[in-house]
Design an enzyme around this catalytic site. Sequence first.
Site, short mmCIF file in Angstrom:
data_model
loop_
_atom_site.label_atom_id
_atom_site.label_comp_id
_atom_site.label_asym_id
_atom_site.label_seq_id
_atom_site.Cartn_x
_atom_site.Cartn_y
_atom_site.Cartn_z
N ASP A 337 0.86 -1.18 0.00
CA ASP A 337 0.00 0.00 0.00
C ASP A 337 0.90 1.22 0.00
OD1 ASP A 337 -1.78 2.07 0.53
OD2 ASP A 337 -1.97 1.57 2.66
N GLU A 355 -3.66 4.17 -2.84
CA GLU A 355 -4.10 3.77 -1.50
C GLU A 355 -5.59 3.95 -1.32
OE1 GLU A 355 -2.80 4.35 3.13
OE2 GLU A 355 -2.60 6.08 1.82
N GLU A 356 -6.12 5.11 -1.74
CA GLU A 356 -7.54 5.37 -1.57
C GLU A 356 -8.39 4.36 -2.35
OE1 GLU A 356 -5.36 9.11 -0.65
OE2 GLU A 356 -5.34 7.73 -2.33
#
Length: 558
Positions: A337, A355-356
């Site tokens: 991540d 990441e989102e």
Amino acid sequence: QSAMRNRKRAITDYFPAAAAEQQPPHKKQATTAAATASLRQPEPPRLLRHALSEPPHSPYSPVAPPQSRRAAALDLDLDHGPRRCIVFPDRDAWDETHVRLPCSPRNMARSDVPKWPQITSMLTEPIACPHVLQDIILRINARFRGAWDLSGLCSFCLRQFDWEEYLSGASSTGEAAAKSIAGCGCAQSMAFTTVFGRIAALACDLPNLVTEPIPLLKKQMNASVTLTKQQIASLLANAFFCTFPRRNSAQDQYEYRDFPTINMSTLFQRSTPLDKLRFILNYFDRVGSHPPAGSVTFTRHALHSLPDWETSTVPIRMIKTSPSGLIEDARGCATVDFSNKMLGGGVLGRGTMQEEIYFLTHPELIVGRLFCASLDDNESIVVTGAERYSKYSGYGHTLKFEGDFVDTSSRDERGRPRTTLIAMDALDFSQRGCSPGVMQHHTQATLRELNKAYCTFSRSPPNVCIATGHWGCGVFCGSRPLKAAVQVMAASQSGRDLLYFTQEETFDVQLSTTISTLVAKHVSVGQVWNALCAFFSLVEQQASLPAQLFGFLVHHFK
């Protein structure tokens, strides 16, 4: 005096064992026996916690709770002195080392009465339309009624649900709902009522599912928190309705300034991409209709023993590369991540990067924001068992929800999908005030990134390949060749295999050729580090990049 009596009565109702301690001796024995007997009754899966063995940095260690009751037990190591066990028979902790749960009897409203009954009363009201939903969230958070912008939530609901269809039995929802519908001018949608009613029901079930304190994973701790998927669903439902106390501000004077946001008010703003809500609602629709099985484990690692990179004799390992494909699609690999130092980054805001996106397609990861503090330079977070719920397309401003996804990953003995996410945050060179290319080609900056990658890779599951890519090279303006070299060095030092997603043919060939040359020449990690330092000296002398890093390394070890 009246307020004190109300507070004492509330605590007594929730904590029979604590109440017994305040009673006369002839009553204490009977009350304590009754409380102990009630604690022995069957109950939902309890929160599991275990610590890693790296004292004295870990305040949590595996401690068997007393057999007579199901209570939280902490083993504290105070200043390297004698260890002592603290038991919480009341199953609630309202302090700076645990999550302050909205269902705690010590979560008080301004009238000095427990707030949870008020919250559940609001959440059991019929949610007939977006305006009712918005009003419930603002009533729970009355302080922010004039400050929060929830217009994005209303806009999304009006677009997503069919408001042309008016149910013939709308009046059966009760007088209050009928007045709400008439007052806001909205037609009722069966789908809307069903979806948000399920979320409200999940939120109200919190005290039945989370029956003991959740510890905060603060900085420099080595500890784990394991939650069942049902517990996570209930916690996230409370985050949706923004019920977590003291979590609505990140200002320096606030208790949770080192923690990410968890209440989802920022997700409901008009400036937030509305499609992000489709990921969240798809998750709640799934878990609300079919309660999930299994658990998810969040482990925080702080590494205090780092390699001497200059003298390392560990040989560079060969890596695998892929010019196409997505990191999250690498089956059987631990996924990197590209994290913000605040876990999840802008998932509850406007962020739509790697990441989102991962957190939106795996919403169970969002609960980690509840108890994981921001990452220090020697820390990483490993998450095991998070399930994927959604498909997506695009990236950044083109991100779109593409429907439901059924995760067919195999399960381990604890019912967790065999998926591992390892979160590591990169330095941000986008706002450094000078050329990011020159700024990051510096010994101290590279040493920080190398140590961070090693802290993360060395704590990943052994004998499992790590799937990674252009870490920190998006909005953080990282150098792709330098970040690739750093990750190869860290993986070699920690004895891990690497699968690198290059996303393009040219870079793929350059990276593969460079690493093949280093492996053929039996180059060590220490030698690569010294070569990088020589490259940085050239950058410093010329105040610009004199050559491509890959070409420099190949020529250096020719």
